[in-house]
Design an enzyme around this catalytic site. Structure first.
Site, PDB file in Angstrom:
ATOM      1  N   MET A  30       0.857  -1.190   0.000  1.00 20.49           N
ATOM      2  CA  MET A  30       0.000   0.000   0.000  1.00 20.49           C
ATOM      3  C   MET A  30       0.897   1.245   0.000  1.00 20.49           C
ATOM      4  O   MET A  30       0.452   2.334   0.365  1.00 20.49           O
ATOM      5  CB  MET A  30      -0.935  -0.012   1.211  1.00 20.49           C
ATOM      6  N   HIS A  37       9.320  -3.493   3.671  1.00 17.54           N
ATOM      7  CA  HIS A  37       8.878  -3.706   2.282  1.00 17.54           C
ATOM      8  C   HIS A  37      10.088  -3.984   1.379  1.00 17.54           C
ATOM      9  O   HIS A  37      10.043  -4.857   0.517  1.00 17.54           O
ATOM     10  CB  HIS A  37       8.192  -2.450   1.722  1.00 17.54           C
ATOM     11  N   GLN A  61     -10.438  -2.621   2.282  1.00 26.32           N
ATOM     12  CA  GLN A  61      -9.961  -3.248   3.520  1.00 26.32           C
ATOM     13  C   GLN A  61      -9.993  -2.281   4.708  1.00 26.32           C
ATOM     14  O   GLN A  61      -9.524  -2.609   5.786  1.00 26.32           O
ATOM     15  CB  GLN A  61      -8.590  -3.887   3.331  1.00 26.32           C
ATOM     16  N   GLY A 149       4.680 -10.306   4.086  1.00 30.03           N
ATOM     17  CA  GLY A 149       5.467 -10.252   5.321  1.00 30.03           C
ATOM     18  C   GLY A 149       4.826 -11.032   6.461  1.00 30.03           C
ATOM     19  O   GLY A 149       3.596 -11.083   6.584  1.00 30.03           O
ATOM     20  N   ASP A 152       2.323  -9.457   9.245  1.00 32.51           N
ATOM     21  CA  ASP A 152       0.871  -9.649   9.121  1.00 32.51           C
ATOM     22  C   ASP A 152       0.618 -11.141   8.942  1.00 32.51           C
ATOM     23  O   ASP A 152       0.185 -11.599   7.875  1.00 32.51           O
ATOM     24  CB  ASP A 152       0.345  -8.854   7.921  1.00 32.51           C
ATOM     25  N   LEU A 186       8.511  -2.994  12.011  1.00 30.15           N
ATOM     26  CA  LEU A 186       8.313  -1.860  11.100  1.00 30.15           C
ATOM     27  C   LEU A 186       6.905  -1.913  10.507  1.00 30.15           C
ATOM     28  O   LEU A 186       6.421  -2.972  10.105  1.00 30.15           O
ATOM     29  CB  LEU A 186       9.352  -1.887   9.970  1.00 30.15           C
ATOM     30  N   SER A 187       6.260  -0.756  10.489  1.00 29.74           N
ATOM     31  CA  SER A 187       4.906  -0.645   9.937  1.00 29.74           C
ATOM     32  C   SER A 187       4.700   0.809   9.533  1.00 29.74           C
ATOM     33  O   SER A 187       5.187   1.725  10.211  1.00 29.74           O
ATOM     34  CB  SER A 187       3.894  -1.026  11.018  1.00 29.74           C
ATOM     35  N   ARG A 189       2.134   2.413   9.894  1.00 31.48           N
ATOM     36  CA  ARG A 189       1.318   3.095  10.910  1.00 31.48           C
ATOM     37  C   ARG A 189       2.147   3.547  12.115  1.00 31.48           C
ATOM     38  O   ARG A 189       1.653   4.314  12.937  1.00 31.48           O
ATOM     39  CB  ARG A 189       0.162   2.191  11.356  1.00 31.48           C
TER      40      ARG A 189
HETATM   41  O1  PAF Z   1      -0.236  -5.815   3.804  1.00 28.71           O
HETATM   42  C1  PAF Z   1      -0.614  -4.875   3.048  1.00 28.71           C
HETATM   43  O2  PAF Z   1       0.092  -3.889   2.829  1.00 28.71           O
HETATM   44  C2  PAF Z   1      -1.980  -4.981   2.385  1.00 28.71           C
HETATM   45  O3  PAF Z   1      -2.905  -5.614   3.217  1.00 28.71           O
HETATM   46  C3  PAF Z   1      -1.924  -5.677   1.015  1.00 28.71           C
HETATM   47  C4  PAF Z   1      -1.480  -7.126   1.147  1.00 28.71           C
HETATM   48  C5  PAF Z   1      -0.975  -4.930   0.085  1.00 28.71           C
HETATM   49  C6  PAF Z   1      -3.328  -5.676   0.382  1.00 28.71           C
HETATM   50  O4  PAF Z   1      -3.797  -4.391   0.179  1.00 28.71           O
END
Ligand code: PAF
Length: 284
Positions: A30, A37, A61, A149, A152, A186-187, A189
């Site tokens: 995202m 990432h 989502q 990752g 999650d 790491l996130s 948010r």
């Molecule tokens: O983990 C994320 O960043 C999102 O949930 C994903 C997998 C890109 C789906 O929008």
């Protein structure tokens, strides 16, 4: 590096890649990319011949009261980082490219049970949105493999189940959680945290580790008592705990023993920021 925001152009770039390479990896994101990432991107570059990354803040989502509008969007910086990493192609669709008639009326994918537990309980419909967009992206991009990752972990298990149930021709790989020096996963948010909340945030990871130690030692404490102490420590540090639970990796069933592969999962809020983390406990 090529960038496409519409499916027609994306397909032209993919056709040209397919003419040159055997195996294409896909890393869905995202945006607002951090080192976690980029580690997934590097894993993709090591595993496949070409790498496609998507940047799409998926509206389906997010619940109405969540942070869709304020979710950090840093497209220019993200493209620069992906270009330096050596990514071949970036897909940056608009919402109408993914959901031409609107997300509300689009066919949904629901993975029962796995998608209804833990974060699925606190965020109803969240994993339907994740599965739907990933299914849609898989159909558009047709990658050979996709990387998600372990931060999650519930999302990863749900997507593995979706791919298996629907016999989707894509291999799912996982990438290890990346952490700041003080242990905070790491996130994107994390940047919502105030300075004082940021100082408290690593307590989540420390508490999970402590809890796993307590239930793994030869003189192991019963899980319920370790869980109670862990929740108490987090509340004392300033968190509001949504859940802290031991679940099997096979079915996300509740367990209080370590007789099969499982993970300790937690979600806890600091102010308005919800943090999640987990530790996997494997038998071998
Ligand atoms: O983990 C994320 O960043 C999102 O949930 C994903 C997998 C890109 C789906 O929008």
């Amino acid at each position: 590096m090529n960038v496409a925001s519409d499916i027609g152009l994306l397909h032209e770039f993919i056709a040209s890649l397919r003419g040159r390479v055997a195996r294409i990896a896909f890393v869905p994101t995202m945006g607002n990319l951090h080192n976690g990432h980029l580690a997934l991107v590097n894993q993709a570059l090591e595993t496949a011949d070409a790498v496609i990354v998507s940047i799409f803040v998926n509206p389906t989502q997010f619940a109405a009261h969540e942070d869709l509008d304020t979710y950090p969007r840093t497209l220019e910086a993200d493209l620069t980082a992906l270009e330096s990493a050596g990514v071949d192609l970036v897909f940056t669709p608009t919402a109408s490219e993914i959901y031409p008639e609107g997300g509300e009326v689009h066919t949904k994918i629901h993975v029962p049970k796995l998608g209804d537990e833990l974060c699925g309980k606190d965020r109803p419909g969240h994993f339907d949105g994740v599965c739907t967009v990933i299914y849609r992206l898989f159909q558009i991009i047709t990658p050979d493999l996709a990387i998600f990752g372990e931060k999650d972990l519930q999302q990863l298990l749900i997507l593995e189940k979706m791919v298996s149930d629907l016999s989707l021709p894509v291999e799912i790989q996982s990438g290890a959680t990346h952490r700041a020096e003080d242990g905070l996963a790491l996130s994107s948010r994390n940047q919502y945290l105030s300075q004082s909340e940021r100082a408290i945030a690593p307590t989540l990871w420390q508490t999970l580790q402590q809890c796993v130690r307590a239930i793994s030692e030869p003189t192991a404490e019963p899980f319920q008592s370790a869980q109670l102490s862990a929740c108490r420590s987090l509340e004392e540090a300033g968190f509001t705990v949504d859940y802290l639970e031991l679940r099997t990796l096979s079915a996300l069933s509740q367990t209080d023993s370590l007789i099969e592969d499982c993970a300790l999962f937690a979600a806890a809020r600091l102010g308005t920021t919800r943090l999640i983390d987990n530790i996997q406990i494997r038998r071998n």
